[in-house]
Design a protein around this motif. Structure first.
Motif, PDB file in Angstrom:
ATOM      1  N   UNK A 133      38.786 -27.137 -35.370  1.00  0.00           N
ATOM      2  CA  UNK A 133      37.389 -27.502 -35.668  1.00  0.00           C
ATOM      3  C   UNK A 133      37.137 -29.007 -35.731  1.00  0.00           C
ATOM      4  N   UNK A 134      38.186 -29.793 -35.975  1.00  0.00           N
ATOM      5  CA  UNK A 134      37.982 -31.245 -36.112  1.00  0.00           C
ATOM      6  C   UNK A 134      38.082 -31.981 -34.782  1.00  0.00           C
ATOM      7  N   UNK A 135      38.705 -31.348 -33.800  1.00  0.00           N
ATOM      8  CA  UNK A 135      39.000 -32.118 -32.577  1.00  0.00           C
ATOM      9  C   UNK A 135      38.459 -31.499 -31.281  1.00  0.00           C
ATOM     10  N   UNK A 136      38.269 -30.169 -31.247  1.00  0.00           N
ATOM     11  CA  UNK A 136      37.790 -29.550 -29.999  1.00  0.00           C
ATOM     12  C   UNK A 136      36.280 -29.733 -29.879  1.00  0.00           C
ATOM     13  N   UNK A 137      35.810 -30.135 -28.719  1.00  0.00           N
ATOM     14  CA  UNK A 137      34.369 -30.293 -28.529  1.00  0.00           C
ATOM     15  C   UNK A 137      34.040 -31.301 -27.445  1.00  0.00           C
ATOM     16  N   UNK A 138      32.752 -31.607 -27.373  1.00  0.00           N
ATOM     17  CA  UNK A 138      32.284 -32.612 -26.414  1.00  0.00           C
ATOM     18  C   UNK A 138      32.123 -33.912 -27.181  1.00  0.00           C
ATOM     19  N   UNK A 139      32.940 -34.869 -26.831  1.00  0.00           N
ATOM     20  CA  UNK A 139      32.986 -36.126 -27.578  1.00  0.00           C
ATOM     21  C   UNK A 139      32.442 -37.288 -26.763  1.00  0.00           C
ATOM     22  N   UNK A 140      31.837 -38.224 -27.527  1.00  0.00           N
ATOM     23  CA  UNK A 140      31.431 -39.497 -26.927  1.00  0.00           C
ATOM     24  C   UNK A 140      32.416 -40.529 -27.454  1.00  0.00           C
ATOM     25  N   UNK A 141      33.207 -41.075 -26.540  1.00  0.00           N
ATOM     26  CA  UNK A 141      34.277 -41.987 -26.955  1.00  0.00           C
ATOM     27  C   UNK A 141      34.019 -43.397 -26.439  1.00  0.00           C
ATOM     28  N   UNK A 142      34.476 -44.411 -27.181  1.00  0.00           N
ATOM     29  CA  UNK A 142      34.342 -45.777 -26.654  1.00  0.00           C
ATOM     30  C   UNK A 142      35.254 -45.947 -25.436  1.00  0.00           C
ATOM     31  N   UNK A 143      34.689 -46.371 -24.314  1.00  0.00           N
ATOM     32  CA  UNK A 143      35.480 -46.527 -23.092  1.00  0.00           C
ATOM     33  C   UNK A 143      36.276 -47.807 -23.102  1.00  0.00           C
ATOM     34  N   UNK A 144      37.147 -47.907 -22.122  1.00  0.00           N
ATOM     35  CA  UNK A 144      38.008 -49.099 -22.052  1.00  0.00           C
ATOM     36  C   UNK A 144      37.214 -50.359 -21.736  1.00  0.00           C
ATOM     37  N   UNK A 145      36.169 -50.217 -20.886  1.00  0.00           N
ATOM     38  CA  UNK A 145      35.379 -51.396 -20.499  1.00  0.00           C
ATOM     39  C   UNK A 145      34.196 -51.612 -21.446  1.00  0.00           C
ATOM     40  N   UNK A 146      34.194 -50.898 -22.542  1.00  0.00           N
ATOM     41  CA  UNK A 146      33.095 -51.063 -23.490  1.00  0.00           C
ATOM     42  C   UNK A 146      32.009 -50.021 -23.328  1.00  0.00           C
ATOM     43  N   UNK A 147      31.950 -49.369 -22.152  1.00  0.00           N
ATOM     44  CA  UNK A 147      30.941 -48.326 -21.935  1.00  0.00           C
ATOM     45  C   UNK A 147      31.436 -47.026 -22.554  1.00  0.00           C
ATOM     46  N   UNK A 148      30.575 -46.335 -23.294  1.00  0.00           N
ATOM     47  CA  UNK A 148      30.998 -45.054 -23.865  1.00  0.00           C
ATOM     48  C   UNK A 148      31.207 -44.012 -22.771  1.00  0.00           C
TER      49      UNK A 148
END
Lengths: 206, 123
Positions: A133-148
């Motif tokens: 429940x804490x990790x499975x899902x659709x996530x918005x993550x900080x990208x390497x170049x700064x773009x999410x």
């Protein structure tokens, strides 16, 4: 009617090229195709009267290139069976063979694999959410170049602290419905492409 | 550069080929309406009863596809020619499909005839 040996050889060579191209298809189907075409050739030669090498050549020429004819059988049969079954596995099997025959088949196969993969991952995320429940899902993550960047995660491993779970528990209905929808859409598009391709290839004379 | 006349003729030819292609499946199914036929008989029926002359290599894969779709069934029958022949016949689903396609064809043909009526009046 007696067929001269050299005429028999021409027919055998034609049919062996066709059989080679059909390799991988059910041997019973290949035998039936070859027997039917041999019957057609013999009937045409008999109708022409005298059996001459030229008459045999003309009969074989009217049937067309044996490998092109085999390709017609492959696309017609495989795609018809795929259309009738609507099973993703059957469709992928047909597309795999189609991809070996043409660039169009390869492109449709690539798009279909991507579609099925996305659909299955969506469903898996929905199924695994109760277990992770804490990790499975659709996530918005900080990208390497700064773009999410968006990330569909099955829940194995950790999620970066700066990540944001976009759907929460909504991933279960969205994943199940969306995943099944993507699989269905992929199937329909693959069949539509195959049918369109088949229609565009039926040659007509005259 | 191609002249205009040649291009127009090519377009007309292409359109005619497409038109024939679209009719081929219906033509083959209709040829089987009265009973079973083998491949060459179907070809001869198409040539004698219509202007729909198709290449011989086209009909056999198409018959195979119609069989895979269970619109026709096939059986091998011994012949006097010394080799067996594969006969095709419509299945109940095939007959239903023919009726549907024939209905569509009649409606389409009727609509086109109305549209084309001014040409026959010489306008």
């Amino acid at each position: 009617m007696a067929i001269p040996e050299n005429a028999e050889q021409k027919i055998d060579l034609y049919l062996s090229k066709l059989r080679r191209r059909l390799a991988g298809v059910n041997p019973q189907i290949i035998r039936e195709i070859a027997d039917e075409l041999r019957g057609h050739i013999l009937d045409k030669i008999a109708a022409a009267g005298e059996v001459t090498p030229a008459a045999v050549d003309a009969t074989l020429a009217r049937l067309g290139d044996p490998e092109a004819l085999a390709d017609e059988y492959l696309t017609d049969n495989l795609l018809a069976r795929a259309t009738a079954s609507r099973s993703p596995l059957r469709i992928l099997h047909s597309l795999l063979r189609w991809a070996s025959l043409s660039l169009a088949g390869f492109l449709v196969l690539t798009a279909s694999v991507m579609g099925y993969f996305l659909g299955i991952v969506f469903v898996l995320v929905a199924v695994l959410r109760p277990f992770h429940p804490q990790t499975a899902g659709l996530w918005l993550l900080p990208g390497t170049a700064g773009d999410p960047e968006f990330s569909l995660r099955l829940g194995f491993g950790t999620v970066p602290a700066a990540g944001r779970d976009l759907l929460g528990w909504w991933i279960i209905p969205v994943g199940l419905i969306g995943g099944c929808g993507v699989v269905t859409l992929t199937t329909r598009l693959a069949i539509a492409c195959a049918q369109r391709y088949r229609r565009s290839r039926v040659p007509a004379r005259g | 550069m191609k002249d205009r006349g040649a291009t127009d003729q090519e377009l007309a030819d292409k359109w005619e080929v497409q038109l024939r292609k679209g009719c081929l499946e219906l033509a083959i199914l209709v040829a089987l309406w009265d009973g079973k036929l083998y491949g060459l008989e179907i070809l001869r029926r198409l040539e004698s009863d219509s202007d729909l002359i198709v290449s011989e290599g086209t009909v056999y894969p198409l018959l195979s596809r119609l069989k895979a779709l269970e619109l026709v069934r096939s059986e091998w029958v011994e012949s006097d020619a010394g080799h067996p022949r594969k006969y095709y016949a419509l299945t109940p689903a095939g007959k239903q499909r023919v009726r549907e396609m024939a209905g569509m064809w009649t409606r389409f043909s009727s609509s086109m005839s109305k549209l084309l009526a001014p040409l026959s009046r010489g306008r």
